[in-house]
Design an enzyme around this catalytic site. Structure first.
Site, PDB file in Angstrom:
ATOM      1  N   ASN A  89       0.841  -1.192   0.000  1.00 12.48           N
ATOM      2  CA  ASN A  89       0.000   0.000   0.000  1.00 12.48           C
ATOM      3  C   ASN A  89       0.879   1.245   0.000  1.00 12.48           C
ATOM      4  O   ASN A  89       1.604   1.475  -0.971  1.00 12.48           O
ATOM      5  CB  ASN A  89      -1.076  -0.014   1.090  1.00 12.48           C
ATOM      6  CG  ASN A  89      -0.573  -0.162   2.501  1.00 12.48           C
ATOM      7  OD1 ASN A  89       0.146  -1.089   2.828  1.00 12.48           O
ATOM      8  ND2 ASN A  89      -0.959   0.750   3.376  1.00 12.48           N
ATOM      9  N   ASP A  90       0.889   2.069   1.042  1.00  9.59           N
ATOM     10  CA  ASP A  90       1.450   3.422   0.963  1.00  9.59           C
ATOM     11  C   ASP A  90       2.886   3.489   0.441  1.00  9.59           C
ATOM     12  O   ASP A  90       3.779   2.830   0.981  1.00  9.59           O
ATOM     13  CB  ASP A  90       1.443   4.075   2.344  1.00  9.59           C
ATOM     14  CG  ASP A  90       0.045   4.289   2.885  1.00  9.59           C
ATOM     15  OD1 ASP A  90      -0.907   3.781   2.284  1.00  9.59           O
ATOM     16  OD2 ASP A  90      -0.079   4.970   3.917  1.00  9.59           O
ATOM     17  N   TRP A  97       4.479   1.428  10.055  1.00  8.63           N
ATOM     18  CA  TRP A  97       3.490   2.138   9.241  1.00  8.63           C
ATOM     19  C   TRP A  97       4.177   3.210   8.407  1.00  8.63           C
ATOM     20  O   TRP A  97       5.385   3.240   8.254  1.00  8.63           O
ATOM     21  CB  TRP A  97       2.407   2.742  10.137  1.00  8.63           C
ATOM     22  CG  TRP A  97       1.566   1.737  10.860  1.00  8.63           C
ATOM     23  CD1 TRP A  97       1.694   0.374  10.845  1.00  8.63           C
ATOM     24  CD2 TRP A  97       0.462   2.015  11.725  1.00  8.63           C
ATOM     25  NE1 TRP A  97       0.744  -0.215  11.641  1.00  8.63           N
ATOM     26  CE2 TRP A  97      -0.034   0.770  12.196  1.00  8.63           C
ATOM     27  CE3 TRP A  97      -0.161   3.187  12.157  1.00  8.63           C
ATOM     28  CZ2 TRP A  97      -1.117   0.675  13.065  1.00  8.63           C
ATOM     29  CZ3 TRP A  97      -1.237   3.093  13.025  1.00  8.63           C
ATOM     30  CH2 TRP A  97      -1.719   1.856  13.466  1.00  8.63           C
ATOM     31  N   THR A  98       3.388   4.126   7.898  1.00  6.15           N
ATOM     32  CA  THR A  98       3.897   5.158   7.007  1.00  6.15           C
ATOM     33  C   THR A  98       4.718   6.201   7.752  1.00  6.15           C
ATOM     34  O   THR A  98       4.441   6.535   8.900  1.00  6.15           O
ATOM     35  CB  THR A  98       2.733   5.825   6.258  1.00  6.15           C
ATOM     36  OG1 THR A  98       2.258   4.918   5.265  1.00  6.15           O
ATOM     37  CG2 THR A  98       3.140   7.114   5.584  1.00  6.15           C
ATOM     38  N   ARG A 103      -0.426  10.285  13.044  1.00  6.43           N
ATOM     39  CA  ARG A 103       0.362   9.358  12.227  1.00  6.43           C
ATOM     40  C   ARG A 103       0.940  10.015  10.958  1.00  6.43           C
ATOM     41  O   ARG A 103       0.677  11.165  10.649  1.00  6.43           O
ATOM     42  CB  ARG A 103      -0.498   8.166  11.816  1.00  6.43           C
ATOM     43  CG  ARG A 103      -1.757   8.503  11.013  1.00  6.43           C
ATOM     44  CD  ARG A 103      -2.527   7.232  10.674  1.00  6.43           C
ATOM     45  NE  ARG A 103      -3.766   7.480   9.969  1.00  6.43           N
ATOM     46  CZ  ARG A 103      -4.942   7.641  10.567  1.00  6.43           C
ATOM     47  NH1 ARG A 103      -5.026   7.600  11.892  1.00  6.43           N
ATOM     48  NH2 ARG A 103      -6.030   7.845   9.843  1.00  6.43           N
ATOM     49  N   ASP A 104       1.718   9.210  10.254  1.00  9.64           N
ATOM     50  CA  ASP A 104       2.263   9.521   8.929  1.00  9.64           C
ATOM     51  C   ASP A 104       3.210  10.718   8.927  1.00  9.64           C
ATOM     52  O   ASP A 104       3.004  11.696   8.195  1.00  9.64           O
ATOM     53  CB  ASP A 104       1.128   9.779   7.916  1.00  9.64           C
ATOM     54  CG  ASP A 104       0.133   8.644   7.834  1.00  9.64           C
ATOM     55  OD1 ASP A 104       0.452   7.543   8.302  1.00  9.64           O
ATOM     56  OD2 ASP A 104      -0.977   8.863   7.310  1.00  9.64           O
ATOM     57  N   GLU A 121      -4.426  12.143   5.727  1.00  9.84           N
ATOM     58  CA  GLU A 121      -3.320  11.217   5.914  1.00  9.84           C
ATOM     59  C   GLU A 121      -2.156  11.645   5.019  1.00  9.84           C
ATOM     60  O   GLU A 121      -2.318  12.424   4.081  1.00  9.84           O
ATOM     61  CB  GLU A 121      -3.741   9.783   5.565  1.00  9.84           C
ATOM     62  CG  GLU A 121      -4.822   9.220   6.483  1.00  9.84           C
ATOM     63  CD  GLU A 121      -5.126   7.766   6.211  1.00  9.84           C
ATOM     64  OE1 GLU A 121      -4.849   6.938   7.100  1.00  9.84           O
ATOM     65  OE2 GLU A 121      -5.629   7.452   5.121  1.00  9.84           O
TER      66      GLU A 121
END
Length: 519
Positions: free
Chosen positions: A62-63, A121-122, A185-186, A234
């Site tokens: 994904n990302d 995660w991202t 996040r991110d 995001e």
């Protein structure tokens, strides 16, 4: 008849029959194993893997994480799940490229579940040229979100001293703890050369938070940018570009969901100024870098070898949507994950407004075969072109003389029942990509026609359309309007037709460039 004669006749007949049997067996053997003659030989099944788009080698992607340029090539990290579809958790896998077209897999650089903070995660990685973090000059420092054992979302630091091949965790404590909010996040980290500090952007619900640091380890909150009517944001982004009129502007971007307001679910952005504490937008309403359904978690990054970093920039996005992430025929081929082509983006000024314009990266031309140039045609109704293809670029200029709706039917079936429509409704003022009549991921049928505004009264439009096995990307005029959509045509649907409803349209300067495979 004498028994000797009977015996001779019997033997002769048996030999003839035996000879015929041997001949028949030989012919059958030859036809079965000769690939030119064997009528029952199974031909290779055409794959759904993209011809010229980057796809995950296996399992799940994904990302994208912002690519970095060093050692003469781009280093691209992305979220990968080796346990898909049965197990959860993402990690950072790496691919490298010198031309942003051909990619070499480099394996997992930051594995998941290696400490109490769970999976990866991202986030974003930077090159610490001045050793501000203390890991050595030129070390790669990555800051990303992880879900700690006690729950929530916090930001952790990992670093690499072997040119980004593998990373080590900087302890088990976060460098940016959660202040008690749900969405946190991110992180996107950039170097502010004017103020000589690191700047970090964070997605915090409907707000983008701004933080600063001198060493990438200790962060201070400086301000926030509050969004409206585009849902949870995001993957924030911040960069500078010089417009075609010479003005340098800051651009703030984020992946957002504007579906409730009839807006895209892709990459929203604002032009304005970053004052060292927060971002001040030129206007409250965002613009959109893509009007399709499937260009999410996009990142922009510098043209690595270029001396002038402000004239243009690159961008890449994830060709999928969280409304239907697993609805793809590539699952049968043990992978699910496709990226958009890399785009080159510029800042332009039109009608008093600064906007981003996109075009396919120039190096994509290295993959094109001999172009086929088609004659100018006037169409009132439909007309089938005598060309076929499943992976190509199509350029054309359309002049809608008195037509209400005109465009192309792509990946069309022989019976003309299945096709993807790309066109313009001039009298109502919109461009569109319609995937309702072909295989596509949205089983609810809510998101089958993506639209973008088109100037009322305008009669001329240039379309640059990129078709691949599971995607279609459309660049309109100067690239200010772009569509990216997942599509799943049947593998043998390869025709192209022109259509013009309610009047005549002139199709001219039509050029089709087939693509060679990157595999």
């Amino acid at each position: 008849m004498h028994w000797h004669l009977k015996k001779k006749l019997f033997v002769s007949t048996s030999l003839v029959i035996l000879g015929l049997l041997v001949l028949i067996i030989a012919l059958l053997f030859y036809r079965y194993f000769n690939p030119k003659e064997n009528p029952v030989e199974k031909k290779p099944v055409l794959a759904y893997r993209s011809v010229y788009h980057f796809t995950v080698p296996d399992k799940w992607m994904n990302d994208p994480q912002r690519p970095l340029y060093f050692d003469g090539q781009y280093h691209y990290y992305y979220l990968y799940n080796r346990d898909y579809p049965k197990g959860n958790g993402t990690e950072w896998r790496q691919a490298t490229s010198k031309d942003l077209i051909h990619w070499q897999d480099a394996g997992v650089a930051i594995p998941k579940y290696t400490n109490k903070n769970g999976d990866i995660w991202t986030g974003s990685a930077v090159i610490d040229s001045e050793n501000s973090a203390g890991f050595g000059k030129g070390a790669l420092v990555a800051i990303m979100t992880q879900p700690p054992a006690n729950g929530g979302q916090e930001q952790y630091l990992w670093y690499s001293t072997n040119h980004g091949k593998t990373f080590k965790a900087y302890g088990e404590n976060s460098v940016l703890p959660n202040p008690g909010v749900k969405d946190f996040r991110d992180p996107k980290v950039i170097w502010d050369s004017q103020r000589h500090k690191w700047v970090l952007l964070l997605a915090e619900g409907t707000k983008i938070g701004f933080y600063e640091s001198e060493n990438l380890k200790n962060w201070r909150y400086t301000g926030g940018f509050f969004t409206q009517n585009i849902g949870i944001v995001e993957c924030p982004d911040l960069f500078q570009l010089r417009a075609d009129d010479g003005t340098v502007k800051w651009v703030l971007g984020t992946s957002a969901n504007g579906k409730a307001a009839g807006l895209p679910n892709t990459y929203a952005y604002w032009t304005g100024d970053y004052n060292g504490k927060e971002f001040v937008a030129d206007q409250d309403t965002p613009q959109w870098l893509d009007h399709g359904f499937d260009w999410y978690a996009a990142v922009t990054f510098e043209n690595g070898p270029a001396a002038d970093k402000l004239s243009s920039r690159y961008a890449i996005g994830w060709l999928n949507n969280w409304d239907y992430p697993n609805n793809t025929p590539t699952m049968k081929e043990n992978f699910n994950g496709v990226n958009s082509i890399v785009r080159q983006i510029r800042l332009i000024k039109r009608n008093g407004q600064y906007s981003l314009a996109s075009q396919p990266v120039d190096t994509l031309n290295k993959l094109t075969k001999s172009p086929e140039r088609l004659k100018t045609v006037r169409v009132n109704g439909t007309q089938k072109l005598g060309v076929h293809g499943t992976a190509y670029q199509l350029d054309a200029d359309l002049t809608l003389q008195d037509a209400q709706n005109a465009g192309f039917r792509l990946r069309e079936s022989k019976d003309e029942q299945r096709h993807i429509d790309v066109g313009v409704v001039a009298n109502e003022g919109y461009l569109y990509v319609n995937r309702a009549f072909t295989g596509q991921p949205d089983q609810s049928m809510k998101y089958v026609e993506s639209r973008a505004p088109f100037a009322s009264g305008q009669k001329n439009v240039h379309l640059k359309i990129l078709v691949d096995h599971t995607s279609i990307e459309v660049f309109v005029d100067d690239g200010r309007t772009v569509f990216s959509d997942e599509v799943f045509p049947r593998l043998k649907d390869d025709s192209i037709s022109l259509y013009s409803d309610g009047g005549t349209t002139v199709f001219k300067n039509m050029v089709i460039k087939p693509f060679r495979s990157i595999h």
